[in-house]
Structures are given as structure tokens and as C-alpha cells.
Write an enzyme that holds these catalytic residues in place. Structure first.
Site, PDB file in Angstrom:
ATOM      1  N   ARG A 170      23.925  46.151  87.418  1.00 39.95           N
ATOM      2  CA  ARG A 170      24.266  46.645  88.806  1.00 39.95           C
ATOM      3  C   ARG A 170      22.701  47.835  89.164  1.00 39.95           C
ATOM      4  O   ARG A 170      22.382  47.831  90.207  1.00 39.95           O
ATOM      5  CB  ARG A 170      25.565  47.417  89.257  1.00 39.95           C
ATOM      6  CG  ARG A 170      25.287  47.057  90.138  1.00 39.95           C
ATOM      7  CD  ARG A 170      27.340  48.120  90.965  1.00 39.95           C
ATOM      8  NE  ARG A 170      27.545  47.180  90.326  1.00 39.95           N
ATOM      9  CZ  ARG A 170      29.613  46.987  90.599  1.00 39.95           C
ATOM     10  NH1 ARG A 170      30.189  48.545  90.219  1.00 39.95           N
ATOM     11  NH2 ARG A 170      29.888  45.710  89.900  1.00 39.95           N
ATOM     12  N   TYR A 182      22.304  39.896 114.352  1.00 41.26           N
ATOM     13  CA  TYR A 182      20.754  40.072 115.139  1.00 41.26           C
ATOM     14  C   TYR A 182      19.414  40.643 114.391  1.00 41.26           C
ATOM     15  O   TYR A 182      19.026  39.905 115.756  1.00 41.26           O
ATOM     16  CB  TYR A 182      20.999  42.088 115.385  1.00 41.26           C
ATOM     17  CG  TYR A 182      22.409  42.410 116.936  1.00 41.26           C
ATOM     18  CD1 TYR A 182      22.567  41.495 117.641  1.00 41.26           C
ATOM     19  CD2 TYR A 182      23.359  42.781 116.105  1.00 41.26           C
ATOM     20  CE1 TYR A 182      24.056  41.161 118.561  1.00 41.26           C
ATOM     21  CE2 TYR A 182      24.264  43.455 117.318  1.00 41.26           C
ATOM     22  CZ  TYR A 182      24.946  42.459 117.786  1.00 41.26           C
ATOM     23  OH  TYR A 182      25.670  42.548 119.155  1.00 41.26           O
ATOM     24  N   HIS A 222      25.915  36.247  94.587  1.00 39.32           N
ATOM     25  CA  HIS A 222      26.224  38.169  94.874  1.00 39.32           C
ATOM     26  C   HIS A 222      27.654  38.120  95.130  1.00 39.32           C
ATOM     27  O   HIS A 222      28.221  38.581  95.927  1.00 39.32           O
ATOM     28  CB  HIS A 222      24.935  38.932  95.152  1.00 39.32           C
ATOM     29  CG  HIS A 222      25.083  40.394  94.560  1.00 39.32           C
ATOM     30  ND1 HIS A 222      24.888  40.250  93.010  1.00 39.32           N
ATOM     31  CD2 HIS A 222      25.352  41.498  95.517  1.00 39.32           C
ATOM     32  CE1 HIS A 222      24.853  41.735  93.446  1.00 39.32           C
ATOM     33  NE2 HIS A 222      25.411  42.665  94.619  1.00 39.32           N
TER      34      HIS A 222
END
Length: 765
Positions: free
Chosen positions: A41, A131, A87
Site C-alpha cells: 500500500r 465530469y 483494487h
């Protein structure tokens, strides 16, 4: 009676319960969590410089064919694919990681090209992923080059439904080029970005000379090259030591640069001349990871809090390029002093902590120096080169097998056709007659009729020769470490041309130079010197009136309040406030409220106890001495330099036993040579000033001896000029007694009654 559910195998689930000590069970599970955080991580792999989330983002975008030549796709599509297949974490975390890969002010060499609002250097966040759109950059493609050439291992995803690459095999040195930061359990990493051309040059030096000294490497590898530019004002020794050990820190400053200035020295200093002697400073670059909006807020706050009184205003005139304009209060202000104050009071100067903590090829976390890091990266690239070569050899061998079968077919074309036309199972007949393999026979049977041309035979023979030549070269490459290093150097030189100093992307942005000696920075130097009259009331309300007003003027006070102290000072002065509890407080004369009202309680600024009374207000001067005397009859001399306090709580100077109080805190004139002390018993004693001890803290020595009562007042004077005291009455006359020899004794004497006309309140003023 309740029944216990059994699982599909018929076993009781409670049989799986294990009786174990809580501390060992907890430590084992926490260790698993810690290792997962460290290896999967938070820490980057030195081979590709990526954390798993970044690697999965790039792999997903490659799978979606979002290469630089294709169109953009919605970021939501990418995020969905990433968290669904590779993930299994939150969408916000995945999208934030993707946004950072696209920000040219966060990443020195962006790996994602964004379309839409991906945030800005002001500190604004990116738009929602529904967006924005994204695709890969050429640098990302460079980093993933060779994924289809057998260069890396593929590992199963979390649900075993897909596969993902263990690392990215590309030659782009992403770890040092883009840096990394992360906090794991018990360890962290913080790696700045660097210039690719310098990384390549240092790598070539290590390849040519495996035993190269660190000092030689640092001649080539200058240090950090941040995405936002700026200046690293550290010595070469400081930076070299940090990269040698893998740990260290260095300052990062923004840059003052005025592109429109006429003179070169003004451009480099960031000074724009406005005519009439006026000028302004221009900030063109800010430190890495500092939001422009936050920096401007800090400067504005420093102005409003009067921490930067030499600065009039700050304006943000930025467009695509950063342009923050600083307007000084006066044209006579030293620009270097203004810069130094900006560095110290704002994030225009920050500190970057270097921590080269990475995962090596065995997934072991390790802090490495620059040389060790490059050695490991070179070893990983050699391994990738060998894997690519073996993979290509396998491809060549498989193709050669088919080509040789085709050639046999062409040489025996009529017989092959006859077998195909007459035999029910032509494949085994062909394999037996021409000694063909299964693949060769199958390939011949699958040939198209149009391939049965004479030209095809020539092409096949040429292809065989080329394949054999390539096979020979690859065999030599795999058998020779020297050839492998030469091939790696050739590839690195090609990469360097793409990211050279003459390219927009490769040009160094951060200047590394040892800073000139700092201009002596003092808050007092930034305060404009102006006369001020300090007014402190009996109830502790303080104010400062501009100018030196008459000290006997009638000032207004709140009802029930009255005058206590009125003194002249300058705005650059420090005021010492002494209380009867022996504690001294420091207050800047420039920080007083105006005199239009009644001022403010001094206890709003200083932590003066409610039971304490201010007995003296003194203007600090370097080397100025004070006479300090307590009601116990003990006292000493102190220098005001030792009495200044940095905090609101002040400084305890005079130690007082029981209910004793500090009675006197009075300046000692340089010409004075004697001390006069009067007690509550109306006895006066005079002794030499030399007998008064000088201390920084304590009770002091006995000044006068009493049978009962205590000290009433003390002062210093010049014996030749005589002792003066204030007479009572409205006129406020002063009397001076020159014949004081008859009261002069050794320090600590009982004394005798004062001269005729001495005040009945036993004070000198």
C-alpha cells in the site's frame, strides 16, 4: 432448546474457535496488517517507483486502450474498472491517486493526461470523476513498455478472476523521476522528484564504473528537481550527505523573478521598478506542495497581524504562470530584508525531509543511498532485458519451426498437394514422409492457396536467415554481461535524448545553490520608528498615543480609574512591566491599542495575576541597569537585557519570601555612584553603588537593617550633585540635599532620620 446450525460439511462452526492469549492473537494480526500496509500500500517498488494503486490505474487504462493517440474516456470508467477488478478500495482513494498522476504541479513527469478540472496549484480540488476525462501520457507508455514481451510476472488479482503485472518493466526511472511519499506502519517514505537526464547520466556512470565514489555521483546528480521549480538553498555537502545515507532534509524556497524587469540583476532578484524610486517584488514560483492560495493567505495574515509592517499589500496577478506581487510600505526598505521576512513568516520556505525507503526486488523495505538505489535499479533492468531476450528467443524458435515446415512444403509442393487430395487423414502421412512436427503439419494444412507462389519461398528463406541472425545475437547477448550493459546504455542514451535538457519536459526547473548569508532578520527592524506616549491607568488599561504628548496632560480615563504611568517611547521600543510579585513582563510599544478610546486591559495581552500590581513601566535599552529592592530590605542590580520575556507569562526575577513584595524597580543612571534607601521606620541609609550586587535572579543582598517594618523606597544618585526628592503640594517642587556624607555607611546599616523636610510618606518621588 436452541439448535446449532451446521455448515454444508455438517461440522459445528463453534469447533473452529481457538483459545489463545489476547495479546499474542492481537500482535499476530497487527503484524499481518502492518506488513500488508508496508508491502502492498504505502511504499513504492524501486523497480518502477509505483505503489499498487498507481500500478493498477495505469494497467487499467492500458487495458482500456487509453494511449496518447486515442481519445479520452471518463474518469468514472477508469475508477470503476480499477476498484472492480484490481483494487478493492474506496472510489475516492482511487480517483485521488489518479488525479495526482495528472497534476503537472504534483508530478514532475505526469503519467496521466487529464481533460477537465483536475485541481490547481491554488489548492482547489478536482471535479468529480463523472465530469473529468483521462488518458495515458507518453511517459506512462514508456514506463509500461515491454509488458507484452514476457518481461515481468503476472499475478492473480484479489478475486483470482484477472491478472495484473507485478511491476512495470519500462526503462523510465520513475522512482527518482517522480518521487513518492507514503506513511506505513512504523515507517514512511518521502522521495523528491529528480531530473531524468541527471538520473540517466548517474546510471551510466555506475554502469561504466561499478565502484564509483558517491562524491563523483553527486557531481552528476545535482539533487531534487521539483515540479513547481523553486530553489534549494543548501550547500553541496548537505545534499550529498542526505543522498549518501538515504535520510536528510533540505530547505525549499519559492523563487523571486521579475520577467519584465529591464535589468538582469532586477529580473533575478524579482524586483520591478515602478518609477520615482518605487518598486515591488514578484514571486514567480512557490515551494513544492504549497498551495498558492494558502501562501497568499499567510502573507495577508502577517500584514494584518502587524508581523510584516514593512509590507503594504499582496496581490495575486497569476494566470497560467504564477505571479504574486508584494508591495513594500516604503521604497527605502531593503528588498533582501523583505524576502528574508517572507521566508521566515510564511511557507515561501519549507523543509523537505528525504527518506529513501523503498521495497527492493524481494519486497523488503529498506532505506538506500543513491548508489545502492541505482545498483538495484540497474540489476532490475538487466533482469528485464534478459527476460525480454528469452521471450524473444522462444518466439523465434516457434516461428523458425513453422518457417522450416513451409520451406519443406514448397520444396515438395506437388507431393504435398497429392497427399492432401488423396489421403483421408493427410496430416500423419505428411508428418511421417517429410519428418514434420505436429505444428508444422497443421500450419501447412492451414496455408492459403495464394501463398503457393515462388515469391513466398524466397521470402521464407530470407525470413529464416534474419531469424537465425537475430537468434544468434540474442544468444550472444544472454551469454555476455558486458553486452547486456552495453545494450542498457544504448537504451538509456535514447531515453536521455527524449528527456534532455533542451526539451520542455526535461529542462531542469529547480535551482540548487547555497544561499548567500541571510540578512539579519529581526521583527524590530521591520517596525517603523515613531514617537509614542504610553498611558497606563491604575486599573491596568493601556494605550499608545502617537507622538510625544506632554506628560502632565489630562488624559481621559474610565469612570473610577485614574493615571498610573505616562511615559515617552518609540514604537520600536520594548516595555518592561514590573509587578510587586517580582515578575517582569515584556510588551512591544508598537502593539498597543490607539489612544482614541480608553485602550485595553493589559491583562488581555499578558498573563498578569489579578492579585499583582504593576509598580513600574520601563523602556528597555541595551545594557540599561535597574535597581530592584523588596520590602524585606534586600535588593540587587539587574540589566534589562536579562529581564526580557518571550512569553505572555513573563519572567520571575525577584524571589520573595512569604508576603514580601517588590517595592522598587528603578533605572540606574550611568553617572550615579551611590544608593539611598529609606525604611518604613523613617530611617535613611546611603552607601556606594559598587556595594550593590548585580544578578539576573534572586533575593539580593541586605540593603538596610530594620528592627520592625520594612523597606519603603530606594533610589540612586550622584554624591557630588546630592540627593533629590519631591516636595508635596500642587507645585511639585523638588529639593536637593548635597551634604549627604553623614548618612553614608556600609551597605546593610540601620541608618538615621532623614534631613529636615523629607516627605512624610518616606518616598523619594
Amino acid at each position: 432448546m436452541a439448535t446449532t446450525d451446521l455448515d454444508d460439511s455438517g461440522a459445528d462452526p463453534f469447533d473452529a474457535i481457538v483459545d489463545a492469549p489476547f495479546d499474542s492473537a492481537l500482535s499476530e494480526r497487527y503484524l499481518v496488517y502492518a506488513l500488508s500496509t508496508i508491502t502492498a500500500r504505502s511504499l513504492p517498488d524501486l523497480r518502477d517507483g509505483l505503489k499498487p494503486v498507481h500500478r493498477r490505474l495505469l494497467w487499467t487504462m492500458r487495458q482500456l486502450k487509453l494511449d496518447p493517440a486515442s481519445g479520452f474516456k471518463k474518469s468514472a470508467r477508469v475508477v470503476g474498472e480499477v476498484i472492480g477488478k484490481y483494487h478493492p478500495h474506496g472510489d475516492t482513494a482511487a480517483y485521488d491517486a489518479m488525479v495526482r498522476l495528472a497534476q503537472d504541479f504534483a508530478l514532475r513527469y505526469p503519467l496521466v493526461e487529464g481533460q477537465g478540472n483536475f485541481g490547481n496549484i491554488d489548492g482547489d480540488n478536482a471535479a468529480a470523476y463523472r465530469y473529468t476525462e483521462a488518458r495515458l501520457t507518453k511517459t506512462a507508455m514508456r514506463l509500461m513498455e515491454g509488458l507484452d514481451a514476457g518481461t515481468v510476472d503476472f499475478i492473480p488479482t484479489y478475486n483470482n478472476e484477472e491478472e495484473e503485472p507485478e511491476i512495470m518493466p519500462g526503462l523510465f526511472p520513475n522512482l527518482l523521476a517522480n518521487g513518492a511519499s507514503g506513511i506505513a506502519v512504523g515507517m514512511a517514505t518521502n522521495i523528491p522528484s529528480h531530473n531524468v537526464a541527471e538520473i540517466v547520466d548517474a546510471t551510466l556512470e555506475v554502469i561504466d564504473n561499478p565502484h564509483v565514489e558517491h562524491a563523483r555521483l553527486m557531481e552528476i546528480f545535482k539533487g531534487p528537481d521539483f515540479a513547481t521549480g523553486g530553489v534549494v538553498p543548501e550547500s553541496a555537502e548537505t545534499i550529498s550527505h542526505a543522498y549518501e545515507t538515504g535520510r536528510g532534509s533540505f530547505r525549499v524556497r519559492g523563487r523571486f523573478h521579475a520577467a519584465e524587469a529591464e535589468k538582469a540583476e532586477d529580473r533575478d532578484a524579482g524586483i520591478e521598478r515602478l518609477g520615482g524610486g518605487q518598486w515591488q517584488l514578484v514571486i514567480s514560483e512557490i515551494p513544492y506542495q504549497v498551495a498558492k492560495g494558502k501562501l497568499i493567505e499567510q502573507i495577508a495574515a502577517a500584514i494584518s497581524d502587524k508581523k510584516l509592517p514593512i509590507l503594504e499589500d499582496v496581490r495575486d496577478e497569476s494566470d497560467e504562470q504564477i505571479r504574486i506581487v508584494l508591495i513594500p510600505r516604503s521604497r527605502n526598505i531593503d528588498p533582501e530584508l523583505l524576502k528574508e521576512s517572507i521566508y521566515k513568516l510564511t511557507d515561501m520556505e519549507t523543509r523537505f525531509g528525504l527518506n529513501l525507503n523503498v521495497l527492493d526486488a524481494t519486497r523488503t523495505p529498506m532505506v538506500m543511498g543513491l548508489k545502492e538505489l541505482l545498483d538495484n535499479w540497474i540489476a532490475s533492468q538487466i533482469d528485464i532485458l534478459q527476460r525480454r531476450s528469452r521471450h524473444r528467443l522462444d518466439q523465434i524458435a516457434r516461428r523458425l519451426e513453422l518457417v522450416e515446415g513451409y520451406i519443406i512444403a514448397f520444396l515438395n509442393l506437388d507431393r504435398v498437394i497429392e497427399i492432401i487430395r488423396t489421403e483421408d487423414e493427410p496430416k500423419p502421412v505428411m508428418m511421417a514422409e517429410f519428418n514434420l512436427t505436429d505444428r508444422q503439419a497443421e500450419a501447412i494444412l492451414n496455408m492459403r492457396l495464394r501463398s503457393l507462389r515462388k515469391l513466398e519461398e524466397m521470402q521464407l528463406r530470407n525470413e529464416k536467415d534474419e531469424l537465425l541472425k537475430e537468434q544468434d545475437e540474442l544468444d550472444k547477448l544472454l551469454g555476455s554481461p558486458a553486452r547486456q550493459r552495453t545494450r542498457l546504455k544504448r537504451d538509456l542514451n535514447a531515453l536521455r535524448k527524449e528527456y534532455g535538457e533542451d526539451t520542455d519536459l526535461g529542462r531542469r526547473r529547480t535551482t540548487i545553490e547555497e544561499a548567500a548569508p541571510a540578512v539579519e532578520f529581526s521583527m524590530d527592524a521591520m517596525i517603523e520608528k515613531e514617537p509614542v506616549t504610553i498611558i497606563l491607568s491604575q486599573k491596568g488599561w493601556i494605550r499608545g498615543a502617537k507622538g510625544h504628548l506632554p506628560l502632565d496632560q489630562d488624559f481621559k480615563y474610565k469612570e473610577g480609574d485614574g493615571p498610573a504611568f505616562v511615559i515617552h517611547a518609540q514604537t520600536t521600543d520594548k516595555l518592561l512591566l514590573a509587578t510587586d510579585q517580582g515578575r517582569f513582563f515584556t510588551l512591544g510599544a508598537d502593539k498597543l491599542p490607539g489612544a482614541r478610546g480608553f485602550g485595553e486591559p493589559v491583562r488581555n495581552t499578558l498573563d498578569i495575576e489579578t492579585t499583582a500590581h504593576i509598580i513600574s513601566v520601563i523602556v528597555h535599552e541595551p545594557g540599561k541597569r535597574l535597581l530592584l529592592a523588596a520590602s524585606t530590605g534586600k535588593g540587587f542590580a539587574a540589566v534589562t537585557d536579562d529581564l526580557l520575556a518571550e512569553t505572555r507569562k513573563g519572567r520571575q526575577v525577584v524571589n520573595l519570601p512569604g508576603k514580601a513584595v517588590l517595592r522598587v524597580a528603578r533605572p540606574i543612571d550611568k553617572a550615579h555612584d551611590h544608593v539611598a534607601v529609606v525604611g518604613e521606620n523613617r530611617k535613611l541609609v546611603v552607601f556606594n553603588l559598587e556595594e550593590l550586587p548585580q544578578m539576573t535572579r534572586g533575593q539580593g543582598n541586605k540593603l538596610q537593617n530594620y528592627r520592625d517594618g520594612g523597606l519603603s523606597d530606594a533610589t540612586t544618585f550622584t554624591m557630588e550633585e546630592g540627593l533629590s526628592w519631591t516636595m508635596g503640594g500642587k507645585e511639585g517642587r523638588t529639593r536637593t540635599e548635597t551634604e549627604m556624607w553623614q548618612w553614608k555607611v556600609a551597605r546593610g546599616g540601620a541608618g538615621r532620620l532623614p534631613p529636615q523636610g523629607f516627605p512624610r510618606d518616606n518616598t523619594f518621588s
